[in-house]
Design an enzyme around this catalytic site. Structure first.
Site, PDB file in Angstrom:
ATOM      1  CD  GLU A 101      -6.065  -4.444  -4.144  1.00 25.12           C
ATOM      2  OE1 GLU A 101      -4.955  -4.079  -4.582  1.00 25.12           O
ATOM      3  OE2 GLU A 101      -7.111  -3.767  -4.275  1.00 25.12           O
ATOM      4  CG  ASP A 103      -2.348  -5.199  -3.308  1.00 20.41           C
ATOM      5  OD1 ASP A 103      -3.181  -5.853  -3.954  1.00 20.41           O
ATOM      6  OD2 ASP A 103      -2.524  -4.025  -2.956  1.00 20.41           O
ATOM      7  CD  GLU A 105       1.233  -2.474  -5.035  1.00 17.67           C
ATOM      8  OE1 GLU A 105       0.391  -1.892  -5.746  1.00 17.67           O
ATOM      9  OE2 GLU A 105       1.674  -2.000  -3.971  1.00 17.67           O
ATOM     10  CD  GLN A 118       4.133  -0.759  -1.378  1.00 13.46           C
ATOM     11  OE1 GLN A 118       4.944   0.092  -1.029  1.00 13.46           O
ATOM     12  NE2 GLN A 118       3.047  -0.438  -2.077  1.00 13.46           N
ATOM     13  CG  ASN A 120      -1.307  -2.362   1.184  1.00 13.67           C
ATOM     14  OD1 ASN A 120      -1.657  -2.493   2.366  1.00 13.67           O
ATOM     15  ND2 ASN A 120      -1.450  -1.208   0.543  1.00 13.67           N
ATOM     16  CG  ASN A 128      -3.465   3.764   4.043  1.00 20.68           C
ATOM     17  OD1 ASN A 128      -2.914   4.060   2.975  1.00 20.68           O
ATOM     18  ND2 ASN A 128      -4.592   4.337   4.442  1.00 20.68           N
ATOM     19  NE  ARG A 129      -4.804  -3.333   7.924  1.00 19.57           N
ATOM     20  CZ  ARG A 129      -6.078  -3.146   7.560  1.00 19.57           C
ATOM     21  NH1 ARG A 129      -6.418  -3.222   6.270  1.00 19.57           N
ATOM     22  NH2 ARG A 129      -7.014  -2.899   8.470  1.00 19.57           N
ATOM     23  CG  ASP A 194       2.747   8.477  -9.347  1.00 19.24           C
ATOM     24  OD1 ASP A 194       3.066   7.315  -9.650  1.00 19.24           O
ATOM     25  OD2 ASP A 194       1.619   8.777  -8.893  1.00 19.24           O
ATOM     26  CD1 TRP A 195       2.910   5.564  -7.177  1.00 21.96           C
ATOM     27  CD2 TRP A 195       3.939   4.107  -5.828  1.00 21.96           C
ATOM     28  NE1 TRP A 195       2.388   4.319  -7.426  1.00 21.96           N
ATOM     29  CE2 TRP A 195       2.992   3.412  -6.608  1.00 21.96           C
ATOM     30  CE3 TRP A 195       4.704   3.408  -4.897  1.00 21.96           C
ATOM     31  CZ2 TRP A 195       2.806   2.039  -6.508  1.00 21.96           C
ATOM     32  CZ3 TRP A 195       4.512   2.038  -4.794  1.00 21.96           C
ATOM     33  CH2 TRP A 195       3.574   1.357  -5.589  1.00 21.96           C
ATOM     34  N   GLY A 199      10.581   6.890  -4.065  1.00 22.75           N
ATOM     35  CA  GLY A 199       9.531   7.856  -3.780  1.00 22.75           C
ATOM     36  C   GLY A 199       9.146   8.729  -4.947  1.00 22.75           C
ATOM     37  NE  ARG A 278       1.211   5.390   5.818  1.00 25.74           N
ATOM     38  CZ  ARG A 278       1.160   4.273   5.110  1.00 25.74           C
ATOM     39  NH1 ARG A 278       2.126   3.366   5.249  1.00 25.74           N
ATOM     40  NH2 ARG A 278       0.173   4.044   4.268  1.00 25.74           N
TER      41      ARG A 278
END
Length: 288
Positions: A101, A103, A105, A118, A120, A128-129, A194-195, A199, A278
């Site tokens: 995928e 992305d 966003e 964002q 990814n 998680n990139r 929610d994010w 955040g 992280r």
């Protein structure tokens, strides 16, 4: 080479090229795409397609065909005003738990604050990139072009033809890279309070609904795999020389590298490769 576009200029090019090459596909939105979620929230008016989010549902569309390598572009005008909690997306994705995928966003925000973009990359089901950038313009005031370029050497995320991110093929170092899963091209608008904004601290204000993002000028210049075709990915992965396989496109040229450095210096606000809190051990692709 397969091409598709809804812009009038590009359609004229396609018609003339088809006479010479018989390799060009030109179509409007409804011929290229189909709703995969809440079709009643998607409205198409000529070259313009509007996606709406309200307190009932968001919505999304996807291409009828899948693509492997090439370039996909479209223009988006994002939700105006208080867009906190909303996410508008433009992305490519294969199917299944080990999907690939790519992305874009666009994370909404309260009035007067900048959107965050964002990006990814998922390979074999793992993402998680994330990288996040601000933009050098107001993406709600007018349409701007967002593009995904993808070949065997690297993936480039572009904004108005300026690269904001490059993901390099490092398979030789043990880093998975998307080379064999064809992807559909998708767009959506949905609630992620929610994010998505600070955040998750700032929630969607439904009194400002409906939230509308507008899409137009879809251009696909990529290796197309039709749903009923039997050629699978071999058509796109063989020795045939597509434009994106040319030696000049094995890496960014000097001008594009300068543009990328400018964006990273002035507009990057988060890079997973620098997030030592992280990751106790940085992902392998982050190690130069």
């Amino acid at each position: 080479m397969e091409r598709a576009s809804t812009s009038l200029e590009f359609m004229a090019f396609c018609l003339s090229s088809a006479l010479l090459l018989n390799l060009v596909i030109c179509a409007n939105f409804t011929e290229l795409f189909q709703p995969y979620w809440a079709p009643d929230h998607i409205v198409t008016e000529g070259d313009l397609t509007k996606l709406t989010l309200d307190n009932v549902s968001g919505c999304g569309f996807e291409s009828k065909s899948k693509f492997l390598f090439g370039k996909a572009s479209l223009q988006i005008k994002l939700v105006e005003g208080d867009s906190a909690g909303t996410v508008t997306t433009f992305y490519m994705s294969s199917e299944g738990p080990i999907h690939d995928e790519l992305d874009f966003e666009f994370l909404g925000n309260t009035s007067g604050e900048p959107y965050l973009v964002q990006t990814n990359v998922y390979t074999n089901g793992t993402g998680n990139r994330e990288q996040r950038h601000t933009l050098w313009f107001d993406p709600t005031a007018d349409f701007h072009t967002y593009s995904l370029f993808w070949n065997r050497h690297y993936i480039v995320f572009l904004v108005d033809n300026i690269p904001i991110r490059v993901f390099i093929n490092k398979e030789k170092d043990g880093v998975p890279y998307p080379t064999s899963q064809a992807m559909t091209i998708r767009g959506s608008v949905w609630n992620a309070d929610d994010w998505a904004t600070q955040g998750g601290r700032v929630k969607t204000n439904w009194s400002h609904a409906p939230f509308v993002s507008a899409f137009r000028s879809f251009e696909i210049d990529a290796c197309e795999l039709l749903p009923e075709a039997d050629d699978t990915v071999a058509k796109c992965s063989g020795l045939r020389q597509f434009w994106w396989d040319k030696p000049s496109l094995r890496k960014l040229d000097r001008h594009r590298n300068h543009q990328l450095k400018w964006v990273r210096a002035r507009h990057m606000v988060y890079d997973y490769c620098k997030d030592t809190g992280r990751f106790t051990e940085l992902p392998r692709e982050c190690i130069k």
